[in-house]
Design an enzyme around this catalytic site. Sequence first.
Site, PDB file in Angstrom:
ATOM      1  N   SER A  20       0.370  -0.761  -0.580  1.00  9.53           N
ATOM      2  CA  SER A  20      -0.158   0.061   0.033  1.00  9.53           C
ATOM      3  C   SER A  20       0.790   1.421   0.210  1.00  9.53           C
ATOM      4  O   SER A  20       2.005   0.974   0.291  1.00  9.53           O
ATOM      5  CB  SER A  20      -0.889  -0.024   1.237  1.00  9.53           C
ATOM      6  OG  SER A  20      -0.208   0.119   2.455  1.00  9.53           O
ATOM      7  N   GLU A  22       1.327   5.520   0.890  1.00 13.14           N
ATOM      8  CA  GLU A  22       0.156   7.103   1.843  1.00 13.14           C
ATOM      9  C   GLU A  22       0.645   8.148   0.397  1.00 13.14           C
ATOM     10  O   GLU A  22       1.875   8.261   0.265  1.00 13.14           O
ATOM     11  CB  GLU A  22       0.335   6.835   2.953  1.00 13.14           C
ATOM     12  CG  GLU A  22       0.268   8.210   4.020  1.00 13.14           C
ATOM     13  CD  GLU A  22       0.737   8.105   5.114  1.00 13.14           C
ATOM     14  OE1 GLU A  22      -0.108   7.133   5.521  1.00 13.14           O
ATOM     15  OE2 GLU A  22       1.432   9.100   5.747  1.00 13.14           O
ATOM     16  N   ALA A  57      -3.011  18.838   9.635  1.00 13.21           N
ATOM     17  CA  ALA A  57      -3.201  19.240  11.265  1.00 13.21           C
ATOM     18  C   ALA A  57      -4.043  19.313  11.749  1.00 13.21           C
ATOM     19  O   ALA A  57      -4.225  21.230  11.293  1.00 13.21           O
ATOM     20  CB  ALA A  57      -1.629  19.627  11.566  1.00 13.21           C
ATOM     21  N   GLY A 114      -4.673  12.144  15.904  1.00 15.42           N
ATOM     22  CA  GLY A 114      -3.825  13.711  16.033  1.00 15.42           C
ATOM     23  C   GLY A 114      -3.145  14.866  16.061  1.00 15.42           C
ATOM     24  O   GLY A 114      -3.766  14.687  17.282  1.00 15.42           O
ATOM     25  N   ASP A 115      -2.719  15.630  15.474  1.00 12.58           N
ATOM     26  CA  ASP A 115      -1.404  16.216  15.358  1.00 12.58           C
ATOM     27  C   ASP A 115      -2.437  17.803  15.320  1.00 12.58           C
ATOM     28  O   ASP A 115      -2.951  18.080  14.423  1.00 12.58           O
ATOM     29  CB  ASP A 115      -0.441  16.951  14.926  1.00 12.58           C
ATOM     30  CG  ASP A 115       0.727  14.934  14.837  1.00 12.58           C
ATOM     31  OD1 ASP A 115       0.137  14.281  16.121  1.00 12.58           O
ATOM     32  OD2 ASP A 115       0.958  14.714  13.458  1.00 12.58           O
ATOM     33  N   ALA A 132      -7.912   8.069  20.151  1.00 11.10           N
ATOM     34  CA  ALA A 132      -8.073   7.236  18.792  1.00 11.10           C
ATOM     35  C   ALA A 132      -8.777   6.601  19.252  1.00 11.10           C
ATOM     36  O   ALA A 132      -9.810   5.857  18.565  1.00 11.10           O
ATOM     37  CB  ALA A 132      -7.115   6.686  18.582  1.00 11.10           C
ATOM     38  N   GLN A 220      15.941  16.580   5.250  1.00  8.75           N
ATOM     39  CA  GLN A 220      14.763  16.404   5.946  1.00  8.75           C
ATOM     40  C   GLN A 220      14.345  15.251   6.169  1.00  8.75           C
ATOM     41  O   GLN A 220      13.081  15.118   7.391  1.00  8.75           O
ATOM     42  CB  GLN A 220      13.698  16.328   4.132  1.00  8.75           C
ATOM     43  CG  GLN A 220      12.386  15.830   4.176  1.00  8.75           C
ATOM     44  CD  GLN A 220      11.756  14.938   2.856  1.00  8.75           C
ATOM     45  OE1 GLN A 220      12.209  14.271   1.790  1.00  8.75           O
ATOM     46  NE2 GLN A 220      10.634  15.899   2.342  1.00  8.75           N
ATOM     47  N   PHE A 224      11.473  14.895  10.106  1.00 12.41           N
ATOM     48  CA  PHE A 224      10.930  13.904  10.077  1.00 12.41           C
ATOM     49  C   PHE A 224      10.738  13.248  11.401  1.00 12.41           C
ATOM     50  O   PHE A 224      10.537  13.519  12.225  1.00 12.41           O
ATOM     51  CB  PHE A 224      11.000  13.846   8.884  1.00 12.41           C
ATOM     52  CG  PHE A 224      10.027  14.029   7.824  1.00 12.41           C
ATOM     53  CD1 PHE A 224       9.634  14.823   7.248  1.00 12.41           C
ATOM     54  CD2 PHE A 224      10.396  13.022   6.679  1.00 12.41           C
ATOM     55  CE1 PHE A 224       8.698  15.730   6.844  1.00 12.41           C
ATOM     56  CE2 PHE A 224       9.402  13.936   5.531  1.00 12.41           C
ATOM     57  CZ  PHE A 224       9.064  15.105   5.537  1.00 12.41           C
ATOM     58  N   HIS A 274       3.793  -0.649   3.965  1.00 12.01           N
ATOM     59  CA  HIS A 274       2.845   0.367   3.585  1.00 12.01           C
ATOM     60  C   HIS A 274       4.617   1.630   3.262  1.00 12.01           C
ATOM     61  O   HIS A 274       4.715   1.670   3.957  1.00 12.01           O
ATOM     62  CB  HIS A 274       2.267   0.921   4.729  1.00 12.01           C
ATOM     63  CG  HIS A 274       1.125   1.696   4.589  1.00 12.01           C
ATOM     64  ND1 HIS A 274       0.061   1.653   4.156  1.00 12.01           N
ATOM     65  CD2 HIS A 274       1.233   3.323   5.172  1.00 12.01           C
ATOM     66  CE1 HIS A 274      -0.392   3.589   3.698  1.00 12.01           C
ATOM     67  NE2 HIS A 274       0.445   4.211   4.669  1.00 12.01           N
ATOM     68  N   LYS A 280       5.582  10.638  -4.659  1.00  6.41           N
ATOM     69  CA  LYS A 280       7.089  10.435  -5.836  1.00  6.41           C
ATOM     70  C   LYS A 280       6.677   8.980  -5.913  1.00  6.41           C
ATOM     71  O   LYS A 280       6.602   8.122  -5.430  1.00  6.41           O
ATOM     72  CB  LYS A 280       8.098  10.953  -4.972  1.00  6.41           C
ATOM     73  CG  LYS A 280       8.192  12.878  -4.637  1.00  6.41           C
ATOM     74  CD  LYS A 280       9.517  12.433  -4.385  1.00  6.41           C
ATOM     75  CE  LYS A 280       9.781  14.249  -3.931  1.00  6.41           C
ATOM     76  NZ  LYS A 280       9.503  15.401  -4.853  1.00  6.41           N
TER      77      LYS A 280
END
Length: 294
Positions: A20, A22, A57, A114-115, A132, A220, A224, A274, A280
Amino acid sequence: MRYIRDIHADKQATGQPTISFEFFPFKTPQGEATFFGKTLPALMTAKPDYASVTYGAGGSTREKTLEIVERIQNDFGLTTMAHLTCIKHTRAEIGGILDEAANRGIQNILALRGDPPPGENWAQTEGGFEYASELIAFLRERGGFGIGAAGFPEGHIDCAEGRETDWRHLVGKINSGADFVITQMFFDNTDYFRLADFLKGQGVAAPLFPGIIPVANAGQIKKFSAMCGAKLPESFASRLDELGDDAEAVREYGIEYATAQCRELLDRGAPGLHFYTLNKSKAVLQILGNLGLA
């Protein structure tokens, strides 16, 4: 479209991993055109089993997320899951979002706490959900959706009590009704297998899909990893430092590292992969090709 739990069951029956991708909502019309005109058609050549689309967010991309999911499903025939967060939404508002999702033909939801938006601290919305697990229970009671949950191999960055406490929260999410778990990105497979063993020890059978991000930019990925608490193994970080500003060398090393990571995960029983694609295609397709899965 189908429930992801059923897609995975079919793949499992044939001994094949579930693959999968994202995606995230686009920031510009040009980004959208590139995604639907080039990136997604290229990724579809790998015959993925499903995709997911993130939620900004504070719920900032709600409408766009649902639009993208609907378009991927309608135009490309690929089952796609919408992310949904608790933050900035009341229980009634979430019910309305789910009504809209159902009307758009969306059958799968990744249920997240969530953020908060940048510069804000987490706070429960009055009339909303705090955890959640509460959102998952709400979805299960409502019915009509396949439900995914997020797992954190190194523990959630906000869980001060440590990763095993966070893992017990994950067990609670699964017991509340989640069909499967997708992990946050990680770079040390030991962390994934520790979490998998913990869940097994708790009698949890929900598939645990490892989240993989091909490193294409050293700066980057360091950003992250700091944001989400995913550590970079010393040898991995050192190699990135050695490669410095050689963007092509970093990209090739990222593909090499992710390929080895994925191969070990699959060899040791991970149910699928995943990929966090960052919208990209080239690196993901090369990794799948290296694994004989493209």
